[in-house]
Write a protein that holds these residues in place. Structure first.
Motif, PDB file in Angstrom:
ATOM      1  N   LEU A  25      -9.491   4.668  -3.636  1.00 42.57           N
ATOM      2  CA  LEU A  25     -10.124   5.377  -2.532  1.00 42.57           C
ATOM      3  C   LEU A  25     -11.069   6.457  -3.064  1.00 42.57           C
ATOM      4  O   LEU A  25     -10.671   7.338  -3.821  1.00 42.57           O
ATOM      5  N   ASN A  26     -12.346   6.345  -2.710  1.00 42.30           N
ATOM      6  CA  ASN A  26     -13.388   7.310  -3.114  1.00 42.30           C
ATOM      7  C   ASN A  26     -13.458   7.498  -4.624  1.00 42.30           C
ATOM      8  O   ASN A  26     -13.718   8.607  -5.108  1.00 42.30           O
ATOM      9  N   SER A  27     -13.253   6.445  -5.370  1.00 43.03           N
ATOM     10  CA  SER A  27     -13.245   6.522  -6.830  1.00 43.03           C
ATOM     11  C   SER A  27     -14.665   6.624  -7.396  1.00 43.03           C
ATOM     12  O   SER A  27     -15.466   5.700  -7.234  1.00 43.03           O
ATOM     13  N   PRO A  28     -14.984   7.711  -8.089  1.00 40.17           N
ATOM     14  CA  PRO A  28     -16.299   7.813  -8.731  1.00 40.17           C
ATOM     15  C   PRO A  28     -16.505   6.726  -9.778  1.00 40.17           C
ATOM     16  O   PRO A  28     -17.618   6.238  -9.967  1.00 40.17           O
ATOM     17  N   GLU A  29     -15.439   6.336 -10.455  1.00 43.76           N
ATOM     18  CA  GLU A  29     -15.539   5.277 -11.463  1.00 43.76           C
ATOM     19  C   GLU A  29     -15.945   3.951 -10.812  1.00 43.76           C
ATOM     20  O   GLU A  29     -16.777   3.218 -11.346  1.00 43.76           O
ATOM     21  N   ASP A  30     -15.349   3.650  -9.669  1.00 43.20           N
ATOM     22  CA  ASP A  30     -15.703   2.414  -8.962  1.00 43.20           C
ATOM     23  C   ASP A  30     -17.135   2.465  -8.455  1.00 43.20           C
ATOM     24  O   ASP A  30     -17.849   1.458  -8.484  1.00 43.20           O
ATOM     25  N   GLN A  31     -17.566   3.619  -7.990  1.00 42.27           N
ATOM     26  CA  GLN A  31     -18.940   3.765  -7.515  1.00 42.27           C
ATOM     27  C   GLN A  31     -19.925   3.533  -8.665  1.00 42.27           C
ATOM     28  O   GLN A  31     -20.941   2.845  -8.492  1.00 42.27           O
ATOM     29  N   ALA A  32     -19.638   4.092  -9.828  1.00 44.18           N
ATOM     30  CA  ALA A  32     -20.505   3.894 -10.997  1.00 44.18           C
ATOM     31  C   ALA A  32     -20.492   2.432 -11.432  1.00 44.18           C
ATOM     32  O   ALA A  32     -21.538   1.860 -11.779  1.00 44.18           O
ATOM     33  N   ARG A  33     -19.328   1.823 -11.402  1.00 45.61           N
ATOM     34  CA  ARG A  33     -19.187   0.417 -11.787  1.00 45.61           C
ATOM     35  C   ARG A  33     -19.987  -0.473 -10.840  1.00 45.61           C
ATOM     36  O   ARG A  33     -20.710  -1.377 -11.273  1.00 45.61           O
ATOM     37  N   ASP A  34     -19.869  -0.232  -9.531  1.00 45.60           N
ATOM     38  CA  ASP A  34     -20.621  -1.017  -8.550  1.00 45.60           C
ATOM     39  C   ASP A  34     -22.122  -0.855  -8.762  1.00 45.60           C
ATOM     40  O   ASP A  34     -22.881  -1.826  -8.687  1.00 45.60           O
ATOM     41  N   ALA A  35     -22.560   0.368  -9.020  1.00 40.86           N
ATOM     42  CA  ALA A  35     -23.987   0.620  -9.261  1.00 40.86           C
ATOM     43  C   ALA A  35     -24.465  -0.134 -10.493  1.00 40.86           C
ATOM     44  O   ALA A  35     -25.563  -0.704 -10.501  1.00 40.86           O
ATOM     45  N   ASP A  36     -23.650  -0.167 -11.538  1.00 42.30           N
ATOM     46  CA  ASP A  36     -24.004  -0.888 -12.757  1.00 42.30           C
ATOM     47  C   ASP A  36     -24.087  -2.391 -12.492  1.00 42.30           C
ATOM     48  O   ASP A  36     -25.007  -3.063 -12.954  1.00 42.30           O
ATOM     49  N   MET A  37     -23.127  -2.905 -11.734  1.00 40.84           N
ATOM     50  CA  MET A  37     -23.153  -4.332 -11.401  1.00 40.84           C
ATOM     51  C   MET A  37     -24.393  -4.679 -10.584  1.00 40.84           C
ATOM     52  O   MET A  37     -25.053  -5.699 -10.838  1.00 40.84           O
ATOM     53  N   LEU A  38     -24.721  -3.837  -9.597  1.00 41.82           N
ATOM     54  CA  LEU A  38     -25.929  -4.060  -8.797  1.00 41.82           C
ATOM     55  C   LEU A  38     -27.181  -4.042  -9.672  1.00 41.82           C
ATOM     56  O   LEU A  38     -28.076  -4.868  -9.497  1.00 41.82           O
ATOM     57  N   ALA A  39     -27.221  -3.115 -10.607  1.00 35.75           N
ATOM     58  CA  ALA A  39     -28.373  -3.011 -11.505  1.00 35.75           C
ATOM     59  C   ALA A  39     -28.535  -4.265 -12.363  1.00 35.75           C
ATOM     60  O   ALA A  39     -29.645  -4.580 -12.799  1.00 35.75           O
ATOM     61  N   HIS A  40     -27.434  -4.981 -12.582  1.00 42.79           N
ATOM     62  CA  HIS A  40     -27.481  -6.215 -13.363  1.00 42.79           C
ATOM     63  C   HIS A  40     -27.512  -7.466 -12.482  1.00 42.79           C
ATOM     64  O   HIS A  40     -27.278  -8.581 -12.945  1.00 42.79           O
ATOM     65  N   GLY A  41     -27.809  -7.270 -11.194  1.00 43.29           N
ATOM     66  CA  GLY A  41     -28.009  -8.393 -10.293  1.00 43.29           C
ATOM     67  C   GLY A  41     -26.759  -8.964  -9.658  1.00 43.29           C
ATOM     68  O   GLY A  41     -26.825 -10.001  -9.000  1.00 43.29           O
TER      69      GLY A  41
END
Length: 73
Positions: A25-41
């Protein structure tokens, strides 16, 4: 997936599915991970464990929609 371990991945459609418990819940690590995945398509989809248990048809519908919307690579 690189430096991450994903619950489920469809490389052909570049879709990642994560099943999460309350510790996410509201994990900054998950948010960063999702952003990285999006950046890689990759499109990350996250579902709560409880949502899978109580609304599996809805979860499967969201996954199917995401698969249909993404072009095979």
């Amino acid at each position: 997936m690189g430096r991450y371990v994903a619950d489920f991945v469809c490389y052909e459609r570049r879709l990642v599915i994560e099943l999460d418990g309350s510790q996410h819940l509201n994990s900054p690590e998950d948010q960063a991970r999702d952003a990285d995945m999006l950046a890689h398509g990759f499109l990350p989809l996250r579902f709560w464990n409880n949502e899978v248990r109580t609304n599996l048809p809805g979860v499967l519908e969201r996954i199917q929609t995401a698969l249909n919307d993404r072009t095979p690579s």
